[in-house]
Each structure stands twice: as C-alpha cells, then as structure tokens.
Write a protein that holds these residues in place. Structure first.
Motif, PDB file in Angstrom:
ATOM      1  N   PRO A  41       0.803  -1.084   0.298  1.00 27.70           N
ATOM      2  CA  PRO A  41       0.259   0.157  -0.050  1.00 27.70           C
ATOM      3  C   PRO A  41       0.870   0.977  -0.063  1.00 27.70           C
ATOM      4  CG  PRO A  41       0.005  -1.255   1.975  1.00 27.70           C
ATOM      5  CD  PRO A  41       0.487  -1.912   1.635  1.00 27.70           C
ATOM      6  N   GLN A  42       2.371   1.478   0.374  1.00 27.34           N
ATOM      7  CA  GLN A  42       2.609   1.677   0.466  1.00 27.34           C
ATOM      8  C   GLN A  42       3.676   2.958  -0.796  1.00 27.34           C
ATOM      9  OE1 GLN A  42       3.542  -0.653   1.519  1.00 27.34           O
ATOM     10  NE2 GLN A  42       5.668  -0.866   2.499  1.00 27.34           N
ATOM     11  N   ALA A  43       3.654   2.058  -1.711  1.00 23.56           N
ATOM     12  CA  ALA A  43       4.149   2.108  -3.281  1.00 23.56           C
ATOM     13  C   ALA A  43       2.915   2.502  -3.914  1.00 23.56           C
ATOM     14  CB  ALA A  43       4.168   0.920  -3.738  1.00 23.56           C
ATOM     15  N   ARG A  44       2.874   4.230  -4.761  1.00 20.17           N
ATOM     16  CA  ARG A  44       1.861   4.340  -5.857  1.00 20.17           C
ATOM     17  C   ARG A  44       2.479   3.269  -7.362  1.00 20.17           C
ATOM     18  NH1 ARG A  44       1.248  10.804  -7.414  1.00 20.17           N
ATOM     19  NH2 ARG A  44       0.122  10.108  -9.242  1.00 20.17           N
ATOM     20  N   ILE A  45       1.512   3.083  -7.992  1.00 17.82           N
ATOM     21  CA  ILE A  45       1.525   2.213  -8.800  1.00 17.82           C
ATOM     22  C   ILE A  45       1.201   3.372 -10.612  1.00 17.82           C
ATOM     23  CG2 ILE A  45       0.731  -0.053 -10.050  1.00 17.82           C
ATOM     24  CD1 ILE A  45      -0.637  -0.704  -7.481  1.00 17.82           C
ATOM     25  N   TYR A  46       2.350   2.516 -11.175  1.00 17.17           N
ATOM     26  CA  TYR A  46       2.048   3.230 -12.174  1.00 17.17           C
ATOM     27  C   TYR A  46       2.267   1.721 -13.189  1.00 17.17           C
ATOM     28  CZ  TYR A  46       3.402   8.104 -10.592  1.00 17.17           C
ATOM     29  OH  TYR A  46       3.798   8.817 -10.373  1.00 17.17           O
ATOM     30  N   TYR A  47       0.824   1.683 -13.624  1.00 20.54           N
ATOM     31  CA  TYR A  47       0.802   0.545 -15.254  1.00 20.54           C
ATOM     32  C   TYR A  47       1.864   0.788 -15.987  1.00 20.54           C
ATOM     33  CZ  TYR A  47      -1.280  -2.437 -18.310  1.00 20.54           C
ATOM     34  OH  TYR A  47      -1.322  -3.063 -19.217  1.00 20.54           O
ATOM     35  N   ALA A  48       2.318  -0.245 -16.176  1.00 30.12           N
ATOM     36  CA  ALA A  48       3.067  -0.291 -17.284  1.00 30.12           C
ATOM     37  C   ALA A  48       2.356  -0.161 -19.068  1.00 30.12           C
ATOM     38  CB  ALA A  48       4.543  -1.077 -17.704  1.00 30.12           C
ATOM     39  N   VAL A  49       1.675   0.547 -19.813  1.00 29.75           N
ATOM     40  CA  VAL A  49       1.261   0.619 -20.494  1.00 29.75           C
ATOM     41  C   VAL A  49       1.255  -0.154 -21.818  1.00 29.75           C
ATOM     42  CG1 VAL A  49      -0.297   2.624 -22.673  1.00 29.75           C
ATOM     43  CG2 VAL A  49       0.667   3.500 -20.134  1.00 29.75           C
ATOM     44  N   LYS A  50       2.888  -0.280 -21.602  1.00 29.03           N
ATOM     45  CA  LYS A  50       2.900  -1.347 -22.769  1.00 29.03           C
ATOM     46  C   LYS A  50       2.706  -2.758 -23.125  1.00 29.03           C
ATOM     47  CE  LYS A  50       7.716  -1.656 -20.713  1.00 29.03           C
ATOM     48  NZ  LYS A  50       7.253  -0.646 -19.826  1.00 29.03           N
ATOM     49  N   ALA A  51       2.819  -2.830 -21.392  1.00 31.83           N
ATOM     50  CA  ALA A  51       2.186  -4.789 -21.861  1.00 31.83           C
ATOM     51  C   ALA A  51       0.489  -5.188 -21.981  1.00 31.83           C
ATOM     52  CB  ALA A  51       2.261  -4.217 -20.436  1.00 31.83           C
ATOM     53  N   ASN A  52       0.146  -3.629 -22.407  1.00 39.03           N
ATOM     54  CA  ASN A  52      -1.549  -4.101 -23.334  1.00 39.03           C
ATOM     55  C   ASN A  52      -1.838  -2.539 -23.120  1.00 39.03           C
ATOM     56  OD1 ASN A  52      -3.982  -4.675 -24.719  1.00 39.03           O
ATOM     57  ND2 ASN A  52      -3.905  -6.494 -23.418  1.00 39.03           N
ATOM     58  N   PRO A  53      -2.035  -2.026 -23.910  1.00 34.44           N
ATOM     59  CA  PRO A  53      -2.305  -0.466 -23.804  1.00 34.44           C
ATOM     60  C   PRO A  53      -4.236  -0.792 -24.715  1.00 34.44           C
ATOM     61  CG  PRO A  53      -1.505  -0.763 -25.767  1.00 34.44           C
ATOM     62  CD  PRO A  53      -1.540  -2.111 -24.884  1.00 34.44           C
ATOM     63  N   ALA A  54      -4.468  -1.312 -24.479  1.00 29.60           N
ATOM     64  CA  ALA A  54      -6.003  -1.588 -24.977  1.00 29.60           C
ATOM     65  C   ALA A  54      -7.058  -0.570 -24.165  1.00 29.60           C
ATOM     66  CB  ALA A  54      -6.465  -3.006 -24.821  1.00 29.60           C
ATOM     67  N   MET A  55      -7.807   0.401 -24.103  1.00 26.31           N
ATOM     68  CA  MET A  55      -8.223   1.557 -23.714  1.00 26.31           C
ATOM     69  C   MET A  55      -9.334   1.121 -22.548  1.00 26.31           C
ATOM     70  SD  MET A  55      -8.111   4.498 -23.640  1.00 26.31           S
ATOM     71  CE  MET A  55      -7.900   4.723 -24.913  1.00 26.31           C
ATOM     72  N   PRO A  56     -10.064  -0.272 -22.538  1.00 21.99           N
ATOM     73  CA  PRO A  56     -10.650  -0.609 -21.516  1.00 21.99           C
ATOM     74  C   PRO A  56     -10.091  -0.228 -20.725  1.00 21.99           C
ATOM     75  CG  PRO A  56     -11.432  -1.651 -23.892  1.00 21.99           C
ATOM     76  CD  PRO A  56      -9.811  -0.903 -23.471  1.00 21.99           C
ATOM     77  N   ILE A  57      -8.757  -1.429 -20.573  1.00 18.14           N
ATOM     78  CA  ILE A  57      -7.604  -1.475 -19.611  1.00 18.14           C
ATOM     79  C   ILE A  57      -7.448   0.004 -18.738  1.00 18.14           C
ATOM     80  CG2 ILE A  57      -5.030  -2.082 -18.510  1.00 18.14           C
ATOM     81  CD1 ILE A  57      -5.987  -4.733 -20.901  1.00 18.14           C
ATOM     82  N   VAL A 254       5.633   2.021  -7.996  1.00 23.70           N
ATOM     83  CA  VAL A 254       6.375   0.582  -8.857  1.00 23.70           C
ATOM     84  C   VAL A 254       5.287   0.431 -10.231  1.00 23.70           C
ATOM     85  CG1 VAL A 254       6.366  -0.962  -7.241  1.00 23.70           C
ATOM     86  CG2 VAL A 254       4.015  -0.370  -7.650  1.00 23.70           C
ATOM     87  N   GLU A 255       5.750  -0.109 -11.334  1.00 26.37           N
ATOM     88  CA  GLU A 255       5.896  -0.413 -12.657  1.00 26.37           C
ATOM     89  C   GLU A 255       5.702  -1.701 -13.085  1.00 26.37           C
ATOM     90  OE1 GLU A 255       9.288   1.464 -14.447  1.00 26.37           O
ATOM     91  OE2 GLU A 255       8.724   3.655 -13.608  1.00 26.37           O
ATOM     92  N   PRO A 256       4.469  -2.507 -12.602  1.00 26.62           N
ATOM     93  CA  PRO A 256       3.549  -3.519 -13.238  1.00 26.62           C
ATOM     94  C   PRO A 256       3.223  -3.536 -14.111  1.00 26.62           C
ATOM     95  CG  PRO A 256       1.919  -2.574 -11.013  1.00 26.62           C
ATOM     96  CD  PRO A 256       3.336  -1.486 -11.774  1.00 26.62           C
ATOM     97  N   GLY A 257       3.521  -4.551 -15.065  1.00 27.78           N
ATOM     98  CA  GLY A 257       2.634  -4.152 -16.703  1.00 27.78           C
ATOM     99  C   GLY A 257       2.196  -5.839 -16.823  1.00 27.78           C
ATOM    100  N   ARG A 258       3.212  -6.761 -16.340  1.00 27.69           N
ATOM    101  CA  ARG A 258       2.054  -7.797 -16.836  1.00 27.69           C
ATOM    102  C   ARG A 258       2.053  -8.543 -15.466  1.00 27.69           C
ATOM    103  NH1 ARG A 258       5.404 -11.987 -19.700  1.00 27.69           N
ATOM    104  NH2 ARG A 258       7.615 -10.194 -20.044  1.00 27.69           N
ATOM    105  N   PHE A 259       2.059  -8.417 -14.675  1.00 22.03           N
ATOM    106  CA  PHE A 259       1.654  -8.113 -12.933  1.00 22.03           C
ATOM    107  C   PHE A 259       0.107  -8.567 -13.233  1.00 22.03           C
ATOM    108  CE2 PHE A 259       0.001  -8.068  -8.627  1.00 22.03           C
ATOM    109  CZ  PHE A 259       0.148  -9.506  -8.155  1.00 22.03           C
ATOM    110  N   ILE A 260      -0.196  -6.994 -13.746  1.00 19.42           N
ATOM    111  CA  ILE A 260      -1.500  -6.705 -14.169  1.00 19.42           C
ATOM    112  C   ILE A 260      -2.206  -7.060 -15.039  1.00 19.42           C
ATOM    113  CG2 ILE A 260      -3.030  -4.662 -14.037  1.00 19.42           C
ATOM    114  CD1 ILE A 260      -1.526  -4.133 -11.563  1.00 19.42           C
TER     115      ILE A 260
END
Lengths: 379, 379
Positions: A41-57, A254-260
């Motif tokens: 919870p102490q980390a802000r999540i920056y989703y790595a768009v390159k993993a899947n940039p689809a608009m619904p996501i 954190v910059e998770p892509g695959r995990f999300i």
C-alpha cells in the motif's frame, strides 16, 4: 487458472470467436491491481502501458486511481485519452525523441526518466524544471525476460548525473531500477534497494536530498510453473526499504505491467496441422494459427513458456514441438522445452494459451505472411 | 549501392519524409527480376510475396509476367487483386488452414505444397485434382537465415507421399526444397538437386513421372559483405540440373523474395540517443527510432547485418552497439557484431539502413511501446 476466468470461458463457449484472438477479463485486471495495492500500500502503482495499452484496461485503471508508465509519446497520449491526469503519467523510456519530450511536456507531463548525460541535457532543454529520475543498472539474475544490458547506469555515474540535473535546473527527484521482467527472486529487489539507499545517503552528504524510489516492475505471473506470490515480494521489499531507509522512507513507485494484465487474458488458437514430418521416432509438430510473429514474441529463446489447454486434456499425451503458421523457420515457439499434448490432437482443434494478457497484442506483426493481427476482446 | 538508388536518394533529399520510413524503388525491383530471369531463363519465377507484399511491387511484377508464391490465403488474395491469374499462384506454405485451402481453390488456385501426410489428406479433400508438390528437408548450411527444422520431409517419406497423392486423386506434380534464406553457397543447390533427381528416378521406376522441380529461394543480397552474384548460382544450378537430369529437364521454378526486393529499399531512421552509459571504455550505444520490433526482426541473433550510411561518413569512427527505441531489453540489433559509426554522431541525426526492401514492412509490430508502423513509400 492462468487467466481462464469463468467470464472468459463463457465468452469463448457462447461467442465462438474466430481465431486467433485474445480475450481479456477486465475485472481480473482490476483484481490484480487491487491485490498489488493491498500487498504494497505504500507504493504508488504506475501501470506499464506497454504490457497492454487497450483502452478498456486504461479506462478501468484510471477509475481505480492508477498512475501510468508510458514508453512513448503515443502511450502518453493514450493515457490522457483514457482520462489520466498528466501528473499521473511518468515518461518511463530512457530513450526519447526530442519531439516526444516536447509533446509530453506540452501536455503537462512533468516526470521523466534518464540514464545518461545526453538524455539529461535533452530533458533540461525541452522539459525545463521537470522531475527527473535516473535509472540504475542492476543485476537481472533470476529474471526470465532480462533487460539489463540496454538500460541503466552505474552508481558513480548516477551520482554525477543527479547533481548535474540540479545544476541544469531540473528537479532531481529519485532513482529507479528494473530487476528484469518475470523476476522470480525477491533477492534482486533487496540488493537493488541497498544500492539505491547508499546513493541516497551519498547524495544527501553532497547536499542533494532525493525523494523517490521507483522499484520498476518484474513481478511474475504464473505460466506453466508456480511462482512466488505478490505478498512474498511485497514483504521482501518492505523489509529492505525499512532496513535501509529507516523512518525516512521516500516515496515508492512500482511499474507493473505483466503482473496486472498477464493472467487476465487468454489466446484462443486453432491447430492448423499436426505432423510427424516423416520421422516416427521424433516429436509431433503442432502448428498453430498464431506464432512468434502473431504476438507470441516472448517465446523467443523459449523464455516465456505459456500453459496450454485443449479440449482433449485428460487423454494420453506425447511430446510435441510447437510452431507458428508462417513460412519462417524462426517461427517456432517450443522445440527444446518439454511440452506434451494429447495424442488425439488434430488439425481444426481449438486450444487456449493461458496467461497471455500481456505483451501479445502489441508485439503482433502488422501482416507477416499476410496474416492479420489477432482480434482482441475486452470483456 | 545497397538499395540507395539515385531515385531514392532524390526522394529523401526532396521530401524529407518523417522517420522511420521505408523507401522502395520499384524500377530496381524490375531490374532484379530481369537480372534473375536472364541468368536463369529456364526457370519460372514465383515471387515470394511475404518478402514485401506492397501492391506497387505486385503490380509491377504482374506486368513483367511473374508468377507468385503465396504464404496464406490473404497473400493469394493480394496477388489476385494485383491482377495475377490464379494459375500463376502457388500456395507455398506447407501449413494451411482448411478454410485457406478452400478459399484459394475456389479462387482457381491449383498448385499447393505439402510435406506430410496430414496436409496431403487435407488437400485431397479440399483441393481435389490440384497439382501438389512435396517439400524436401535439405541442409541449410551456409544460409544466414536458415529454415530447415520446421519444414520439409525425408526422401523416403516424400516418395511414399507422392505415390499416396496419386492414389488420393491429386496430381503429383513435383518436388521442392529450400536451401535457407540468404544462402551464400551454391553447393547447397547442387546437393539438393542431386537428391531430387534421385527421387525422380526412383518414382519413375514406380510408375510415377514427376514434372517439376521447385528450387525455392535463398539467393543472397549484399548487406555489409560481398556475396556471390546471381550468375554464380545460376551456373551452378544449370550444371547440376543438366548433370542429373540430362536432356529430360523438368519444369524449373524459383521462389525469390529477398533477391527481388531486398536491395530495392532503404530504411530512413533518426538517431534518438547516443550514449556512453557511464562507461568511458565501452562502446557508445546508438538508439534508433526503428528496432527489432519496428521491422528489423531479421537482426535477431544479429543474423542479417545491414549496412548503415550516415551524413557524417568519412569522419573518424568508433565502435558502437545499436539498439531500437523500445523499453524492451531484447530490442538490440547489434551488440556483438563489430559496427563502427562516426564519433560525431548525435541525437537527431538521420541515418540510412541499406538493402532493407525485404522482410521489414511486414515483420513490423502493430504498435509495440506505442510506436506506429513505419511509413512506406514506393516510387
């Protein structure tokens, strides 16, 4: 399991979509986001768009309050279109065209990564005053898709560059690293955090107080084999941060892509041919209507080994090599890895490649051998 | 040289196209077609559409009387759209969906390849009476982009399959092989022809007279190093055919792709960053706005080594690694190969990757890291 959520199973059963296609359960994306958020919870999540940039996501993640790690001006633009605030976007590629820096800066983006003097000078000129963070080169041992050779710099160089950033009128914000994608060992984070903390101390002594640590991504997804859960990594990271920073914890990103998105999606494919290729003693060759150039690029070197499900599961199996549908000899997914598939498998069967929500739709070639990109469904 | 024809040089100088882009001189395509046709007049040319399926190329080749080797129904369809007769199209992928076989057959295509029993049975059912040829597995030694593991069958198996083809009501037309793409040795053709001839003799004794030898493609293009000219291969092939078939020469087919379009095109790219990455002793890293996922897929394993031209050529040079613009650690074109570029090269410079007319536009990913496919110009 492996991304085959009840919603995806139902969609495939009812809609019988033409193959190859990718079906992503956006509720599962949300579930993974929430799981990471509550583990760390102490980390802000920056989703790595390159993993899947689809608009619904992107839309769903904007609604959840996510921030975004963009690899290009085009990805920055997608995030804005999805409703993200410019302040929630990090331009996270160490290699940026001047035109891309200018466009992002004009759109209000104020956070940029760099890993060398040349890039820092570009940022000073075209993104004056922006928050900048320096990417460190760290060990990628333990990662199934390592990244290290191309990105990051040494501790010594990073020290000089952060001081230079200040002199150039930029805001020297923090440090980042990336332990490699699909990283199975929490040790990699612990080692990297100790180095980052040492540089924080060193720079503080030089009169420069950094404020942020970007832990990168790399959290693994379960493909064929079990992987440690997110709590395992979160605990190791929290311990290491406390050990090295004490009560003076910096902002954590954190910059998770695959995990999300990885296990939120399934690729449905058709078996085009099953062949013994003239050798009764060799494995059967199974050719699918998707291959390395149709989106499964991460099978290069057989690095990412997807789990495969067929309608004949439970019947006797035998060894197979698995290849794509093109005339390219490099279009082989698995030849050395021990895969077994049902002996009854035949041309026309449909199969599922599990946990294929990340890094499939975007790697896909425009039309190699004439094949159109796979269709995508977000449900 | 290397595809930088006067017409392309003029186009780039006058139009200053945005990068990355591919510029192809269609007159040069015609020149290469004519060169092959005059070196090997006894062989009918089936252009391998997968090398570059752009309509201006297909149109020009239709006008020259070329035939076409299609890898998919989509490529068959493109050839028809370009004005090719169905009879001038070979469906040259050993792995075909039933729906693709049906569509091609319905459109009038009557020539199909196969390399296993399963595919032959599909053809018997869905393309009754069609001319079929069997692909043999041959040695790919000497090829810079080998193909052999995935395609082709043994001589023994091919013999049985051709007899089966007759029994299944198909027209057992001939045999094919592929010595591997960018093949530098004429020996590979000679060895393969001797095997094909032996099987012709063997099948003739069994009452089946084949009529066609498909020599595949593989003729090399000059990238950084000199390669033997087309006359060298043509002479070796002609000698081998005469030696093994005498006066009873079968129909001869070739399937060139790279040879026809490779050195007809140039990729124009921008240098995004030049960096020492903190190590003064190491090579500079040069990041371009095109990489392995933007079309330069054949740099995988540093297999195809493109020649590079800059506006600073002639000034002192030093060693470089060359990488693409994405956040992917695998997006490195050359790290082990000894490349040198001018010491003065900097961000914003434009450079040309020569002889990139083949296998670039189609390998390009749809949008990896947000980057759009490169623009294509056919002039």
């Amino acid at each position: 399991m492996g991304g085959m959520t009840p919603k995806i199973a139902r969609f495939i059963a009812e809609q019988k979509p033409a193959t190859p296609c990718l079906v992503v359960d956006v509720d599962q994306v949300e579930a993974r986001y929430r799981a990471l958020n509550s583990a760390l919870p102490q980390a802000r999540i920056y989703y790595a768009v390159k993993a899947n940039p689809a608009m619904p996501i992107l839309n769903r993640l904007v609604g959840l309050g996510s921030s975004f790690d963009a690899a290009s001006w085009e990805e920055v633009s997608l995030c804005l279109e999805a409703g993200a605030e410019p302040d929630a976007i990090s331009f996270g590629n160490t290699v940026k065209k001047v035109s891309a820096i200018c466009a992002a800066y004009d759109a209000g983006v104020r956070m940029f990564v760099f890993d060398c003097r040349e890039e820092l000078e570009k940022l000073a000129q075209h993104a004056p005053g922006a928050r900048v963070y320096c990417r460190l080169l760290v060990d990628n041992d333990g990662a199934e898709w390592p990244l290290s050779r191309k990105f990051g710099t040494t501790l010594d160089s990073a020290r000089d560059l952060m001081l230079l950033a200040r002199d150039l009128g930029l805001d020297p914000y923090g440090l980042s690293f990336h332990v490699g994608s699909q990283q199975l060992s929490a040790d990699a984070y612990e080692v990297a955090i100790s180095r980052v903390a040492a540089l924080f101390t060193d720079l503080s002594a030089a009169g420069l107080d950094l404020r942020m640590v970007n832990l990168g991504g790399g959290f693994p997804v379960r493909y064929r084999d079990d992987v440690p859960g997110i709590d395992h990594f979160a605990t190791a990271i929290s311990h290491a941060m406390t050990e090295h920073f004490g009560n003076a914890l910096p902002e954590m990103l954190v910059e998770p892509g695959r995990f999300i998105v990885g296990d939120s999606g399934v690729v449905r494919s058709e078996v085009v041919l099953v062949s013994r290729r003239g050798r009764e003693d060799g494995p059967r060759w199974v050719y699918l209507d998707i291959g390395r150039f149709g989106g499964l690029a991460e099978t290069e070197g057989e690095s990412i080994r997807y789990a495969i499900r067929t309608d004949r599961d439970g019947t006797p199996t035998g060894p197979v090599a698995i290849a794509g549908p093109t005339c390219d000899g490099a279009d082989i997914m698995y030849e050395k890895t021990a895969y077994e598939l049902p002996l009854g498998l035949e041309s026309g069967d449909q199969i599922d490649l599990l946990s294929t929500g990340a890094y499939v739709s975007t790697y896909c070639s425009t039309r190699f051998n004439g094949f159109k990109p796979l269709t995508e469904y977000y449900i």
